[in-house]
Design a protein around this motif. Structure first.
Motif, PDB file in Angstrom:
ATOM      1  N   VAL A   6       9.373  -0.106  -6.415  1.00 23.17           N
ATOM      2  CA  VAL A   6       8.098  -0.620  -5.908  1.00 23.17           C
ATOM      3  C   VAL A   6       6.976  -0.252  -6.874  1.00 23.17           C
ATOM      4  CG1 VAL A   6       6.505  -0.675  -3.969  1.00 23.17           C
ATOM      5  CG2 VAL A   6       8.947  -0.314  -3.549  1.00 23.17           C
ATOM      6  N   GLN A   7       6.412  -1.263  -7.513  1.00 19.48           N
ATOM      7  CA  GLN A   7       5.270  -1.097  -8.426  1.00 19.48           C
ATOM      8  C   GLN A   7       4.033  -1.586  -7.687  1.00 19.48           C
ATOM      9  OE1 GLN A   7       5.597  -2.211 -12.729  1.00 19.48           O
ATOM     10  NE2 GLN A   7       4.195  -3.851 -12.153  1.00 19.48           N
ATOM     11  N   HIS A   8       3.214  -0.652  -7.219  1.00 16.84           N
ATOM     12  CA  HIS A   8       2.151  -1.021  -6.283  1.00 16.84           C
ATOM     13  C   HIS A   8       0.834  -0.381  -6.681  1.00 16.84           C
ATOM     14  CE1 HIS A   8       0.228  -1.923  -2.426  1.00 16.84           C
ATOM     15  NE2 HIS A   8       1.277  -2.652  -2.109  1.00 16.84           N
ATOM     16  N   ASN A   9      -0.252  -0.972  -6.188  1.00 14.34           N
ATOM     17  CA  ASN A   9      -1.577  -0.387  -6.336  1.00 14.34           C
ATOM     18  C   ASN A   9      -1.758   0.713  -5.290  1.00 14.34           C
ATOM     19  OD1 ASN A   9      -4.233   0.102  -6.992  1.00 14.34           O
ATOM     20  ND2 ASN A   9      -4.882  -2.030  -6.822  1.00 14.34           N
ATOM     21  N   ILE A  10      -2.461   1.750  -5.661  1.00 16.25           N
ATOM     22  CA  ILE A  10      -2.631   2.912  -4.788  1.00 16.25           C
ATOM     23  C   ILE A  10      -4.122   3.181  -4.615  1.00 16.25           C
ATOM     24  CG2 ILE A  10      -2.226   5.406  -4.582  1.00 16.25           C
ATOM     25  CD1 ILE A  10       0.339   4.932  -6.287  1.00 16.25           C
ATOM     26  N   VAL A  11      -4.529   3.519  -3.387  1.00 16.72           N
ATOM     27  CA  VAL A  11      -5.924   3.826  -3.098  1.00 16.72           C
ATOM     28  C   VAL A  11      -6.098   5.342  -3.120  1.00 16.72           C
ATOM     29  CG1 VAL A  11      -7.831   3.504  -1.496  1.00 16.72           C
ATOM     30  CG2 VAL A  11      -6.016   1.783  -1.626  1.00 16.72           C
ATOM     31  N   THR A  12      -6.976   5.820  -3.987  1.00 19.37           N
ATOM     32  CA  THR A  12      -7.175   7.259  -4.130  1.00 19.37           C
ATOM     33  C   THR A  12      -7.867   7.852  -2.899  1.00 19.37           C
ATOM     34  OG1 THR A  12      -7.342   7.011  -6.518  1.00 19.37           O
ATOM     35  CG2 THR A  12      -8.212   9.037  -5.592  1.00 19.37           C
ATOM     36  N   ASN A  13      -7.375   9.018  -2.498  1.00 20.29           N
ATOM     37  CA  ASN A  13      -7.948   9.768  -1.380  1.00 20.29           C
ATOM     38  C   ASN A  13      -7.859   9.021  -0.050  1.00 20.29           C
ATOM     39  OD1 ASN A  13      -8.665  12.262  -2.428  1.00 20.29           O
ATOM     40  ND2 ASN A  13     -10.639  11.547  -3.181  1.00 20.29           N
ATOM     41  N   ASN A  14      -6.856   8.168   0.086  1.00 20.53           N
ATOM     42  CA  ASN A  14      -6.715   7.414   1.334  1.00 20.53           C
ATOM     43  C   ASN A  14      -5.246   7.348   1.734  1.00 20.53           C
ATOM     44  OD1 ASN A  14      -6.879   5.620   3.497  1.00 20.53           O
ATOM     45  ND2 ASN A  14      -8.524   4.442   2.555  1.00 20.53           N
ATOM     46  N   PRO A  15      -4.669   8.464   2.185  1.00 22.86           N
ATOM     47  CA  PRO A  15      -3.249   8.466   2.544  1.00 22.86           C
ATOM     48  C   PRO A  15      -2.918   7.528   3.701  1.00 22.86           C
ATOM     49  CG  PRO A  15      -4.296  10.547   3.180  1.00 22.86           C
ATOM     50  CD  PRO A  15      -5.273   9.808   2.327  1.00 22.86           C
ATOM     51  N   GLU A  16      -3.901   7.251   4.561  1.00 19.06           N
ATOM     52  CA  GLU A  16      -3.632   6.376   5.711  1.00 19.06           C
ATOM     53  C   GLU A  16      -3.357   4.936   5.250  1.00 19.06           C
ATOM     54  OE1 GLU A  16      -5.771   9.951   6.880  1.00 19.06           O
ATOM     55  OE2 GLU A  16      -6.315   8.355   5.476  1.00 19.06           O
ATOM     56  N   ASP A  17      -4.203   4.423   4.355  1.00 25.20           N
ATOM     57  CA  ASP A  17      -3.979   3.065   3.842  1.00 25.20           C
ATOM     58  C   ASP A  17      -2.707   2.997   3.009  1.00 25.20           C
ATOM     59  OD1 ASP A  17      -6.221   2.193   5.102  1.00 25.20           O
ATOM     60  OD2 ASP A  17      -7.357   1.702   3.295  1.00 25.20           O
ATOM     61  N   ASN A  18      -2.483   4.014   2.201  1.00 25.41           N
ATOM     62  CA  ASN A  18      -1.265   4.035   1.389  1.00 25.41           C
ATOM     63  C   ASN A  18      -0.023   4.125   2.266  1.00 25.41           C
ATOM     64  OD1 ASN A  18      -2.655   3.903  -1.093  1.00 25.41           O
ATOM     65  ND2 ASN A  18      -3.029   6.107  -1.053  1.00 25.41           N
ATOM     66  N   LEU A  19      -0.105   4.893   3.327  1.00 22.67           N
ATOM     67  CA  LEU A  19       1.011   4.993   4.265  1.00 22.67           C
ATOM     68  C   LEU A  19       1.370   3.618   4.825  1.00 22.67           C
ATOM     69  CD1 LEU A  19       2.965   6.489   6.222  1.00 22.67           C
ATOM     70  CD2 LEU A  19       0.996   6.770   7.760  1.00 22.67           C
ATOM     71  N   GLN A  20       0.366   2.818   5.134  1.00 23.19           N
ATOM     72  CA  GLN A  20       0.618   1.533   5.760  1.00 23.19           C
ATOM     73  C   GLN A  20       1.379   0.592   4.839  1.00 23.19           C
ATOM     74  OE1 GLN A  20      -0.024   0.934   9.105  1.00 23.19           O
ATOM     75  NE2 GLN A  20       1.423  -0.680   8.534  1.00 23.19           N
ATOM     76  N   TRP A  21       0.962   0.528   3.545  1.00 18.79           N
ATOM     77  CA  TRP A  21       1.696  -0.386   2.667  1.00 18.79           C
ATOM     78  C   TRP A  21       3.087   0.151   2.332  1.00 18.79           C
ATOM     79  CZ3 TRP A  21       3.628   1.060  -1.966  1.00 18.79           C
ATOM     80  CH2 TRP A  21       2.979   2.014  -2.734  1.00 18.79           C
ATOM     81  N   ILE A  22       3.244   1.477   2.335  1.00 15.78           N
ATOM     82  CA  ILE A  22       4.581   2.054   2.131  1.00 15.78           C
ATOM     83  C   ILE A  22       5.499   1.668   3.284  1.00 15.78           C
ATOM     84  CG2 ILE A  22       5.885   4.210   2.023  1.00 15.78           C
ATOM     85  CD1 ILE A  22       3.419   5.444   0.615  1.00 15.78           C
ATOM     86  N   LEU A  23       5.002   1.798   4.517  1.00 18.59           N
ATOM     87  CA  LEU A  23       5.807   1.419   5.683  1.00 18.59           C
ATOM     88  C   LEU A  23       6.143  -0.068   5.653  1.00 18.59           C
ATOM     89  CD1 LEU A  23       3.998   3.459   8.501  1.00 18.59           C
ATOM     90  CD2 LEU A  23       6.283   3.870   7.567  1.00 18.59           C
ATOM     91  N   ASN A  24       5.165  -0.883   5.233  1.00 20.95           N
ATOM     92  CA  ASN A  24       5.425  -2.325   5.147  1.00 20.95           C
ATOM     93  C   ASN A  24       6.513  -2.623   4.119  1.00 20.95           C
ATOM     94  OD1 ASN A  24       3.446  -2.822   7.041  1.00 20.95           O
ATOM     95  ND2 ASN A  24       1.859  -3.302   5.533  1.00 20.95           N
ATOM     96  N   GLU A  25       6.472  -1.916   3.011  1.00 20.78           N
ATOM     97  CA  GLU A  25       7.481  -2.137   1.973  1.00 20.78           C
ATOM     98  C   GLU A  25       8.852  -1.669   2.445  1.00 20.78           C
ATOM     99  OE1 GLU A  25       8.870  -3.744  -1.343  1.00 20.78           O
ATOM    100  OE2 GLU A  25       6.698  -3.665  -1.012  1.00 20.78           O
ATOM    101  N   LEU A  26       8.893  -0.523   3.118  1.00 15.82           N
ATOM    102  CA  LEU A  26      10.172  -0.020   3.632  1.00 15.82           C
ATOM    103  C   LEU A  26      10.774  -0.939   4.687  1.00 15.82           C
ATOM    104  CD1 LEU A  26       9.334   3.794   3.969  1.00 15.82           C
ATOM    105  CD2 LEU A  26      10.875   2.736   2.298  1.00 15.82           C
ATOM    106  N   ASP A  27       9.923  -1.773   5.287  1.00 10.09           N
ATOM    107  CA  ASP A  27      10.397  -2.679   6.335  1.00 10.09           C
ATOM    108  C   ASP A  27      10.873  -4.022   5.784  1.00 10.09           C
ATOM    109  OD1 ASP A  27      10.845  -2.950   9.137  1.00 10.09           O
ATOM    110  OD2 ASP A  27       9.144  -4.331   9.258  1.00 10.09           O
ATOM    111  N   THR A  28      10.768  -4.221   4.457  1.00  5.55           N
ATOM    112  CA  THR A  28      11.242  -5.484   3.882  1.00  5.55           C
ATOM    113  C   THR A  28      12.766  -5.503   3.834  1.00  5.55           C
ATOM    114  OG1 THR A  28      11.177  -4.599   1.627  1.00  5.55           O
ATOM    115  CG2 THR A  28       9.184  -5.691   2.441  1.00  5.55           C
ATOM    116  N   PRO A  29      13.364  -6.670   3.894  1.00  9.58           N
ATOM    117  CA  PRO A  29      14.836  -6.753   3.820  1.00  9.58           C
ATOM    118  C   PRO A  29      15.395  -6.146   2.539  1.00  9.58           C
ATOM    119  CG  PRO A  29      13.910  -8.843   4.558  1.00  9.58           C
ATOM    120  CD  PRO A  29      12.756  -7.993   4.139  1.00  9.58           C
ATOM    121  N   GLU A  30      14.662  -6.319   1.414  1.00  7.35           N
ATOM    122  CA  GLU A  30      15.144  -5.786   0.141  1.00  7.35           C
ATOM    123  C   GLU A  30      15.232  -4.267   0.174  1.00  7.35           C
ATOM    124  OE1 GLU A  30      13.342  -9.728  -0.363  1.00  7.35           O
ATOM    125  OE2 GLU A  30      12.610  -7.842   0.495  1.00  7.35           O
TER     126      GLU A  30
END
Length: 518
Positions: A6-30
């Motif tokens: 996963v090559q993704h953009n990351i938001v500094t000092n915002n673990p909540e937003d980063n957590l959300q896109w990580i969970l979304n990625e983990l939920d993909t079929p791939e």
């Protein structure tokens, strides 16, 4: 082994937003179908964190985000990067291996840069874990140097979680380093790098998979969010085309402008359009990054401005679809000059009056920025910044320096590149002799060596850190070299008051090159 990268953009000092896109990625079929999902380093909190990581609230928020990830990891395995308090050790920059609702391993960064050393303790470096009947060495990019030595355990696979700050040489040096490591170990490698921007720092992505023979099996695009599942055993080597440095710099600066505005909650840009190549290039980059409807140009001709410069600026705005205003400064300059006569007395005119014009223009730009909620873009290039060829609080004003890490010759190269499909920057702007137009018939060459000569000397002195004697030994004129080095040295105080510079070179003023003012 099927690995999801996963090559993704990351938001500094915002673990909540980063957590959300990580969970979304983990939920993909791939990701669900893969045996292991790999995220870049510093995934949860971003990088660099500087002093913000010293506050316990961001550490606690990151820890809470990690716990939620652990709870969502049933029948899953992934690597995620974050700052982590290690018992009896301290705060570490870490990569956490999560599998099936538990933390199975923690890899801590060993080789810290000077900024990290202020807040993180030194970790253990690369670690090897047993997973799916394979020995997998996991580590940060900076710690991979340990693998070039006699590694204690021969890994089947190396996974590198990167957060590599971009410069135009980095993609090529990274690939060369990866090749050397896998050839020495006879092991395949997965390199996962982030994209995006954080102030001056830009991240290119370019994640890749290399087999044990050093052949590239998979190359991710640069400066784009991208994810892909790869099975190393099934991939065949291919000859991928290496990008031109100018193409990478173009993508980097467009992304850098866009990221700086988005992450600082800005939408509109304003800049002065002089008809010169520097402001033309910055305007073209900003229009591509933000959309021409969000970029506004202001033409501020004086009695010294030529008709063709005004026309060049108008042609540029029309080519790009950028709106503009014309605010002449001749009368304002005349009033200011008259107001200062009692103070200046009988002293003749000199560079003072030139700087007054530049500061009038800076005031107009900042007035527009204040009135319309815009961010002013600085248009100074690296050659000018190096030589102090610019007016403090005048043409040096602005909230972001877009081309402050490009020498003048590189400005011309990038301008030609941007015109590769159609003329955005007027041909006359590129071909005419550069001038500040602050006095009659003024040319940059009145005050500076030819840019071709100047930039070679500057690159030797700044990027290659060569001394006077070493540069002269390369055949450069001693008097020219002496004067260039002198001006670089005496203008450090100016550069320290400069806007944040988008970093695209290996040696950026204020970031990589730090020297005493006096």
């Amino acid at each position: 082994m099927n690995i999801h990268i996963v090559q993704h953009n990351i938001v500094t000092n915002n673990p909540e937003d980063n957590l959300q896109w990580i969970l979304n990625e983990l939920d993909t079929p791939e990701s669900k179908d893969a045996l292991l999902t790999v995220f870049p380093a510093s995934t949860l909190c971003g990088y660099p964190l500087y002093g913000s990581i010293a506050y316990t609230d961001i550490q606690k928020r990151a820890q809470a985000a990690l716990q939620e990830l652990v709870q969502h990891s049933e029948h899953r395995a992934f690597l995620v990067g974050m700052p982590l308090q290690i018992q009896d050790k301290g705060l570490c920059n870490a990569i956490v291996f999560v599998q099936n609702n538990a933390i199975r391993g923690i890899i801590t960064k060993k080789y810290l840069n000077p900024d990290e050393q202020k807040y993180f303790v030194r970790g253990e470096g690369v670690q090897t874990i047993q997973y799916q009947e394979q020995q997998i060495a996991i580590g940060f990019y900076e710690d991979l140097k340990e693998l070039t030595k006699s590694h204690a355990e021969q890994p089947d696979l190396v996974i590198c979680c990167g957060c590599n700050i971009f410069d135009y040489k980095k993609p090529f040096s990274t690939r060369y380093r990866m090749h050397k490591i896998v050839e020495g170990l006879n092991s395949a490698m997965v390199f996962c790098n982030r994209i995006g921007g954080e102030g001056s720092y830009l991240y290119a992505g370019g994640s890749m998979v290399i087999n044990a023979a050093g052949s590239v099996l998979c190359q991710f695009p640069y400066f784009e969010e991208y994810s892909q599942s790869v099975d190393i055993q099934l991939l065949a080597p291919y000859d991928d085309e290496k990008p031109e440095p100018v193409a990478l710099v173009h993508k980097a600066l467009v992304m850098g402008v866009r990221e700086y505005f988005q992450k600082n909650h800005q939408t509109r840009a304003v800049l002065g359009l002089s008809g010169g190549i520097d402001s033309a290039l910055v305007c073209a980059l900003a229009a591509e990054a933000l959309g021409p409807e969000n970029v506004h140009g202001i033409l501020m001709p004086s009695q010294y401005s030529t008709d063709h410069s005004v026309q060049d600026a108008v042609d540029l705005a029309n080519n790009l679809g950028v709106k503009y205003d014309i605010v002449p400064i001749a009368n304002i300059f005349g009033e200011l000059r008259n107001a200062m006569k009692p103070v200046f007395g009988e002293r003749g005119e000199d560079v003072t009056e030139e700087n007054m014009q530049a500061r009038i223009r800076g005031t107009i730009l900042m007035a527009y920025a204040n009135k319309f909620g815009a961010l002013c873009l600085n248009t100074t290039n690296k050659s000018e910044a190096a030589m102090g060829y610019g007016t403090l609080y005048g043409d040096s004003c602005g909230g972001l320096s877009v081309i402050g890490d490009l020498y003048k010759t590189e400005v011309y190269e990038l301008s030609e590149y941007m015109n590769r499909e159609r003329e955005l920057i007027p041909r006359h702007t590129i071909e005419k002799a550069p001038s500040a137009e602050l006095r009659p018939n003024q040319k940059d060459s009145d005050s500076l060596p030819d840019y071709g000569v100047l930039d070679e000397i500057l690159e030797m002195h700044i990027e290659e850190e060569m001394s006077f004697d070493e540069i002269v030994a390369e055949g450069k004129d001693p008097d020219t070299v002496r004067e260039v080095i002198r001006k670089v040295k005496i203008n450090e105080w100016k550069r320290l008051q400069f806007a944040p510079v988008l970093k695209v070179s290996p040696m950026t003023f204020g970031i990589d090159r730090r020297v005493p003012i006096s």
